[in-house]
Enzyme design. Structure first.
Site, PDB file in Angstrom:
ATOM      1  N   CYS A  38       0.837  -1.204   0.000  1.00  0.00           N
ATOM      2  CA  CYS A  38       0.000   0.000   0.000  1.00  0.00           C
ATOM      3  C   CYS A  38       0.871   1.253   0.000  1.00  0.00           C
ATOM      4  O   CYS A  38       1.832   1.344   0.768  1.00  0.00           O
ATOM      5  CB  CYS A  38      -0.910   0.016   1.222  1.00  0.00           C
ATOM      6  SG  CYS A  38      -1.986  -1.429   1.341  1.00  0.00           S
ATOM      7  N   ASP A 314       2.837   1.934  18.409  1.00  0.00           N
ATOM      8  CA  ASP A 314       2.930   1.419  17.051  1.00  0.00           C
ATOM      9  C   ASP A 314       3.419   2.485  16.074  1.00  0.00           C
ATOM     10  O   ASP A 314       4.058   2.170  15.074  1.00  0.00           O
ATOM     11  CB  ASP A 314       1.550   0.896  16.628  1.00  0.00           C
ATOM     12  CG  ASP A 314       1.561   0.269  15.254  1.00  0.00           C
ATOM     13  OD1 ASP A 314       2.565  -0.380  14.918  1.00  0.00           O
ATOM     14  OD2 ASP A 314       0.564   0.413  14.525  1.00  0.00           O
ATOM     15  N   CYS A 387      -6.386  19.795  13.323  1.00  0.00           N
ATOM     16  CA  CYS A 387      -7.132  20.640  14.256  1.00  0.00           C
ATOM     17  C   CYS A 387      -8.336  21.315  13.602  1.00  0.00           C
ATOM     18  O   CYS A 387      -9.445  21.303  14.154  1.00  0.00           O
ATOM     19  CB  CYS A 387      -6.208  21.691  14.868  1.00  0.00           C
ATOM     20  SG  CYS A 387      -7.026  22.807  16.016  1.00  0.00           S
TER      21      CYS A 387
END
Length: 415
Positions: A38, A314, A387
């Protein structure tokens, strides 16, 4: 990486009168090895960064696997112990590997606990045998699929550059045929972000997923080199740099969420689980966030590599965030170490003033530190790239959820 969650809005009560000791880790027994490639995958580069042996699949061997399972169980005293298996592509390990996993879990599981497993897969290698195993051993499966074919295939390709949609859908059909419980995990990128309703309705109506997880793709360019880190604690906030072109725009992310929220709220509330949306309903009710990216502190989800190395998160599998190795220290020792605590609290301590004074701070707490790569309106480093989108979304859902709370009919719909 994201990730399949078995938790819901309710917390587990105290067990046997003891304070809980609970771990959460993503085990990567095959590391970054994957059968597809990917474009936006942040983990493939770990094969070079972590110096995996060349010409071979880097696999957690049986001795280390047993050590990990034993330590993971010993570090917890909860009624349910949840193992999460990720990669790369974990099904490359073969069914026999996970049969050994189940055997070892039974060996070490205490009488007062139940063990559950979830496994994240691209679905391309699933067949009758795999699904029979999943069903017989109560595995919950997370399938990575980004939407209908023309959207999924844009970035989720094999090594020859061809789309993987048909193979993933074939895997989903096997899961359905064997009545295996599964969820979908969809990355919202610069392409899929333009089609929120098409993606949502496809997953709901054609895939038939009862749990739809969405993850915003925000990839800082050259994230693995020349990083600068903000915070004088255990630094976790990357600053400076641009995002990769496949990253979703902030405003588009907000509109994506708004669109699926309206569809979900009108038609699927209480019927289809969308973790982000259920989480925010709960947060508006005064409950704790169920998602680490939206909690006040982080550091609760460790990453365990095939050689036993343990990292703070991770998304932080970099040398400076290595906590140790389970062959030298117990996993629980590493999970609750001062270094990991520092990592977790750095999220809270490094919020820019713009976040600290925001009326919706309670909803996101600055979101995931890996995305804090822009400057605030005051020129302060460490504002989240998303944000603007989050703020627009919060303003949209605020009156809707408050209206439900005022009508006092929300708890029954959440269950």
């Amino acid at each position: 990486m994201t990730t399949l969650s078995l938790s819901n809005l309710s917390s587990i009560p105290q067990f046997n009168g003891k304070a809980h000791s609970k771990l959460q880790a993503l085990a990567k027994p095959i590391g970054a090895v994957c059968n597809i490639s990917c474009t936006y995958c942040y983990y493939l580069e770990k094969q070079q960064l972590l110096e995996y042996p060349k010409g071979s699949q880097y696999t957690m061997d049986e001795v280390l696997l047993e050590r990990y399972i034993k330590q993971y169980i010993e570090g917890q005293n909860t009624p349910e112990i949840i193992f999460s298996w990720h990669g790369g592509e974990p099904t490359l390990l073969g069914i026999e590997y996970f049969q050994k996993v189940v055997e070892l879990q039974k060996k070490y599981c205490p009488s007062y606990s139940k063990i559950s497993n979830d496994l994240q897969t691209n679905g391309t290698l699933l067949n009758d045998a795999w699904c029979e195993f999943f069903k017989n051993n109560d595995f919950i499966i997370g399938v990575s699929i980004d939407g209908p074919e023309h959207l999924h295939n844009h970035y989720r390709t094999n090594r020859a550059g061809k789309g993987t949609f048909s193979q993933t859908m074939r895997g989903i059909r096997y899961l359905k045929q064997h009545n295996v419980e599964f969820a979908t995990l969809s990355c919202v990128n610069d392409v899929t972000g333009k089609y929120p309703l098409e993606v949502y309705r496809f997953l709901r109506d054609e895939v038939g997923s009862k749990q739809l997880q969405f993850i915003p793709v925000v990839d800082k360019r050259e994230a693995h080199t020349n990083n600068k880190w903000l915070s004088n604690q255990q630094a976790i906030i990357p600053v400076s740099g641009e995002v990769e072109p496949w990253s979703v725009g902030s405003a588009r992310w907000g509109q994506f969420l708004i669109t699926i929220f309206d569809e979900w709220f009108e038609h699927d509330f209480g019927r289809v689980l969308v973790p982000y949306l259920e989480n925010f309903v709960g947060v508006w009710m005064g409950r704790e966030s169920t998602m680490c990216t939206l909690s006040e502190i982080c550091g609760k989800g460790l990453a365990v590599e095939p050689n036993g190395d343990v990292y703070s998160c991770d998304h932080y599998v970099f040398p400076e965030f290595q906590l140790g190795n389970i062959q030298e220290q117990a996993l629980s020792t590493l999970a609750f170490s001062p270094k990991q605590q520092s990592f977790g609290f750095a999220k809270q301590k490094s919020l820019p003033k713009q976040c600290q004074t925001c009326e919706f701070k309670f909803a996101c707490h600055g979101e995931c530190p890996k995305n804090r790569i822009i400057t605030s309106r005051d020129g302060e480093a460490g504002l989240n790239y998303l944000c603007e989108g989050w703020l627009g979304f919060f303003k949209h859902i605020d009156p809707v959820i408050k209206g439900l709370l005022k009508a006092n009919n929300i708890a029954s719909r959440l269950g």
